[in-house]
Design a protein around this motif. Structure first.
Motif, short mmCIF file in Angstrom:
data_model
loop_
_atom_site.label_atom_id
_atom_site.label_comp_id
_atom_site.label_asym_id
_atom_site.label_seq_id
_atom_site.Cartn_x
_atom_site.Cartn_y
_atom_site.Cartn_z
N VAL A 73 0.74 -1.26 0.17
CA VAL A 73 0.03 -0.03 -0.17
C VAL A 73 0.94 1.29 -0.03
O VAL A 73 0.56 2.28 -0.86
CB VAL A 73 -0.92 -0.03 1.28
CG1 VAL A 73 -1.63 1.30 1.38
CG2 VAL A 73 -1.94 -1.39 1.17
N ASP A 74 1.90 1.23 0.89
CA ASP A 74 2.64 2.59 0.96
C ASP A 74 3.54 2.78 -0.10
O ASP A 74 4.27 1.61 -0.93
CB ASP A 74 3.48 2.44 2.38
CG ASP A 74 2.46 2.65 3.55
OD1 ASP A 74 1.64 3.05 3.45
OD2 ASP A 74 3.01 1.85 4.54
N LYS A 75 3.73 3.86 -0.60
CA LYS A 75 4.59 4.48 -1.55
C LYS A 75 5.91 5.13 -1.25
O LYS A 75 5.87 5.88 -0.49
CB LYS A 75 3.95 5.30 -2.92
CG LYS A 75 2.44 4.97 -3.31
CD LYS A 75 2.61 3.53 -4.04
CE LYS A 75 1.31 2.93 -4.50
NZ LYS A 75 0.97 1.63 -4.47
N LEU A 76 7.00 4.74 -1.86
CA LEU A 76 8.39 5.45 -1.44
C LEU A 76 8.44 6.73 -2.24
O LEU A 76 8.09 6.72 -3.68
CB LEU A 76 9.41 4.40 -1.70
CG LEU A 76 9.56 3.32 -0.76
CD1 LEU A 76 10.65 2.35 -1.17
CD2 LEU A 76 9.48 3.65 0.72
N VAL A 77 9.26 7.56 -1.67
CA VAL A 77 9.64 8.70 -2.69
C VAL A 77 11.03 9.01 -2.28
O VAL A 77 11.46 8.51 -1.06
CB VAL A 77 8.68 9.89 -2.20
CG1 VAL A 77 7.29 9.77 -2.69
CG2 VAL A 77 9.02 10.48 -0.80
N PRO A 78 11.58 9.80 -3.15
CA PRO A 78 13.32 10.05 -2.84
C PRO A 78 13.54 10.36 -1.19
O PRO A 78 12.61 11.27 -0.86
CB PRO A 78 13.64 11.13 -4.00
CG PRO A 78 12.78 10.89 -4.86
CD PRO A 78 11.43 10.45 -4.27
N GLY A 79 14.28 9.77 -0.60
CA GLY A 79 14.76 10.06 0.79
C GLY A 79 13.88 9.38 1.69
O GLY A 79 14.48 9.15 3.00
N ASP A 80 13.05 8.39 1.40
CA ASP A 80 12.49 7.39 2.42
C ASP A 80 13.47 6.26 2.51
O ASP A 80 14.36 5.88 1.73
CB ASP A 80 11.19 7.06 1.61
CG ASP A 80 9.92 7.92 1.70
OD1 ASP A 80 10.11 8.85 2.47
OD2 ASP A 80 9.07 7.51 0.99
N VAL A 81 13.38 5.92 3.88
CA VAL A 81 14.10 4.72 4.28
C VAL A 81 12.94 3.63 4.94
O VAL A 81 11.95 4.28 5.68
CB VAL A 81 15.02 5.29 5.33
CG1 VAL A 81 16.07 3.90 6.04
CG2 VAL A 81 15.87 6.26 4.66
N SER A 109 14.66 -7.25 -8.35
CA SER A 109 14.23 -6.90 -9.83
C SER A 109 13.40 -5.94 -9.93
O SER A 109 12.72 -5.41 -8.97
CB SER A 109 13.80 -8.09 -10.64
OG SER A 109 12.59 -8.69 -10.07
N GLY A 110 13.32 -5.00 -11.13
CA GLY A 110 12.31 -3.93 -11.32
C GLY A 110 13.07 -2.77 -11.73
O GLY A 110 14.18 -2.52 -11.62
N ASP A 111 12.26 -1.79 -12.26
CA ASP A 111 12.70 -0.39 -12.78
C ASP A 111 13.16 0.55 -11.74
O ASP A 111 14.06 1.37 -11.91
CB ASP A 111 11.48 0.14 -13.77
CG ASP A 111 11.30 -0.69 -14.82
OD1 ASP A 111 12.28 -1.52 -15.23
OD2 ASP A 111 10.22 -0.71 -15.37
N LEU A 112 12.64 0.23 -10.47
CA LEU A 112 12.92 0.93 -9.41
C LEU A 112 14.34 0.78 -8.63
O LEU A 112 14.99 1.50 -8.06
CB LEU A 112 11.71 1.11 -8.24
CG LEU A 112 12.06 2.10 -7.28
CD1 LEU A 112 11.96 3.43 -7.74
CD2 LEU A 112 11.07 1.80 -6.03
N GLY A 152 12.10 7.26 -11.57
CA GLY A 152 11.61 6.29 -10.76
C GLY A 152 10.29 6.40 -10.42
O GLY A 152 9.60 5.50 -9.85
N ALA A 153 9.38 7.42 -10.92
CA ALA A 153 8.04 7.69 -10.40
C ALA A 153 7.15 6.78 -11.03
O ALA A 153 7.50 6.15 -11.95
CB ALA A 153 7.69 9.10 -10.85
N THR A 154 6.53 6.05 -10.26
CA THR A 154 5.37 4.82 -10.38
C THR A 154 6.09 3.77 -10.76
O THR A 154 5.58 2.69 -11.16
CB THR A 154 4.55 5.29 -11.62
OG1 THR A 154 5.14 5.29 -12.81
CG2 THR A 154 3.87 6.58 -11.50
N LYS A 155 7.43 3.61 -10.58
CA LYS A 155 8.16 2.42 -11.03
C LYS A 155 8.10 1.42 -9.65
O LYS A 155 7.90 1.77 -8.63
CB LYS A 155 9.59 2.55 -11.20
CG LYS A 155 9.84 3.47 -12.46
CD LYS A 155 9.51 2.86 -13.68
CE LYS A 155 9.79 4.00 -14.85
NZ LYS A 155 9.05 3.80 -15.90
N THR A 156 8.33 0.31 -9.99
CA THR A 156 8.46 -0.83 -8.87
C THR A 156 9.65 -1.73 -8.76
O THR A 156 10.50 -1.70 -9.88
CB THR A 156 7.21 -1.91 -9.30
OG1 THR A 156 7.49 -2.66 -10.34
CG2 THR A 156 5.86 -1.12 -9.35
#
Length: 172
Positions: A73-81, A109-112, A152-156
């Protein structure tokens, strides 16, 4: 000089050259085998996760460190740990065997993935010695804070391949 004299000088020179290497001539040696046949056996090491690990926010961007993180559910953004904490069984067999757990994203694996980094959440990882150990270990995953332009936006990234590796510590 006559032929006989020349031949004698040549023979003498050859003898001196051969004698110069006299230090490399074989000397007496003797050997024997061990008194009784012996077999040596190498040690081993193994690590396995027990139970299910837990995801928590590790801080960054105002997230409350230690609160639950839900990867579905939770989404990461730059700076998140985010942290993944799990318990592992460690088995080291060998008198001088020492090892540490090291996190890796090798199977992720994945684009993120290019925007992620992984580290041991503890700045000084524990070293384990011969025996059986149970250890709780936290892997810290950081979304690179220097990421710009919505890279990286919307990438997984599938973290299913993330791992900890039990790595021998060799001390001279």
């Amino acid at each position: 000089m006559n032929k006989t004299t020349k031949a004698a000088i040549a023979a003498g020179s050859a003898a001196l050259l051969l004698a110069g290497g006299a230090g490399t001539m074989a000397a007496w040696t003797a050997s024997t085998t061990a008194s009784a046949p012996q077999t040596i056996t190498a040690g081993s090491m193994a690590v396995s996760q027990t139970g299910t690990g837990a995801w928590t926010w590790g801080g960054g961007n105002g997230a409350t460190a230690g609160t639950a993180f839900n990867p579905a559910v939770d989404k990461l953004v730059p700076g998140d740990v985010v942290n993944y904490t799990a318990t592992y069984n460690i088995n080291l067999v060998g008198k001088n065997l020492k090892a540490t757990l090291t996190p890796a994203l090798g199977g992720v694996s994945g684009d993120l993935l290019p925007q992620l980094s992984v580290a041991d959440a503890d700045s000084t990882p524990a070293t384990y010695t011969e025996g059986t150990h149970t250890a709780t270990y936290t892997t810290k995953i950081t979304f690179n804070p220097a990421t710009t332009d919505q890279v990286g936006a919307t990438k997984t990234a599938s973290l299913a391949g993330g791992a900890v590796t039990l790595q021998q510590t060799i001390t001279p």
